[in-house]
Design a protein around this motif. Structure first.
Motif, mmCIF file in Angstrom:
data_model
loop_
_atom_site.group_PDB
_atom_site.id
_atom_site.type_symbol
_atom_site.label_atom_id
_atom_site.label_comp_id
_atom_site.label_asym_id
_atom_site.label_seq_id
_atom_site.Cartn_x
_atom_site.Cartn_y
_atom_site.Cartn_z
ATOM 1 N N GLN A 1 0.945 -1.335 0.026
ATOM 2 C CA GLN A 1 -0.007 0.014 0.023
ATOM 3 C C GLN A 1 1.019 1.311 0.012
ATOM 4 N N ARG A 2 1.925 1.205 0.072
ATOM 5 C CA ARG A 2 3.137 2.435 0.262
ATOM 6 C C ARG A 2 3.202 3.283 -1.136
ATOM 7 N N THR A 3 2.877 4.315 -0.762
ATOM 8 C CA THR A 3 2.899 5.484 -1.941
ATOM 9 C C THR A 3 3.375 6.643 -1.579
ATOM 10 N N ASN A 4 4.258 7.202 -2.340
ATOM 11 C CA ASN A 4 4.944 8.747 -2.010
ATOM 12 C C ASN A 4 5.836 8.546 -1.088
#
Length: 172
Positions: free
Chosen positions: A117-120
């Protein structure tokens, strides 16, 4: 908060950066992240051994500089090798300040979900990096006094664990 060195260790996706940010806010500390320093030094990091040597040299240099200036320094890194933890301890001893070691943990299934789920995020670590680091992580020895922060719950549970840890820290 008087000068001290807090090393926040753990595998990618366990939540060490969140713990580091919480500590930094509450202690008015200087936050140093290897992920951020690497991106400052290298526009397109390749994670080569030479690049890691330069990144960590800068990481430790900044920690020493912060301690000499009387700051509470929070170092956010995997600290997967015993040698990296020893080096941080040596910097604290040279500056005449305590070194505290936190190990942030989380179950693998939660880490997998978080990394998916990791973004930015400044970190490039994905689950394959987690698995690789897991095989390299040198267990903390009995001589390495540390506190474990179990990050299996949500943000409120983590915040409570960080606050509980801070109650044990001498404000100086």
């Amino acid at each position: 908060m008087s000068a001290q060195l807090i090393c926040v260790a753990g595998l990618p996706g366990c939540g060490k950066s969140v713990v580091s940010r919480l500590l930094t806010e509450r202690l008015d500390g200087l936050l140093l992240r290897t992920d951020a320093i690497r991106k400052e030094l290298f526009a397109a990091p390749d994670y080569s051994p030479e690049e890691s040597i330069r990144t960590y040299a800068e990481f430790y240099r900044r920690a020493e500089e912060g301690l000499v200036a009387g700051r509470c320094v929070i170092m956010d890194a995997t600290f997967y090798s015993h040698a990296s933890r020893v080096q941080a301890g040596a910097i604290a001893r040279q500056a005449g300040v305590p070194r505290r070691l936190l190990l942030v943990t989380a179950p693998e299934e939660i880490v997998r979900e978080r990394l998916a789920q990791r973004t930015n995020d400044i970190s490039d670590a994905d689950f394959s990096v987690y698995l690789g680091m897991k095989t390299k992580f040198e267990p903390l020895t009995e001589a390495e006094t540390h506190t474990v922060i179990d990050n299996r719950g949500g943000m409120q549970a983590l915040l409570a664990r960080v606050e509980q840890y801070l109650e044990t820290v001498d404000p100086g």
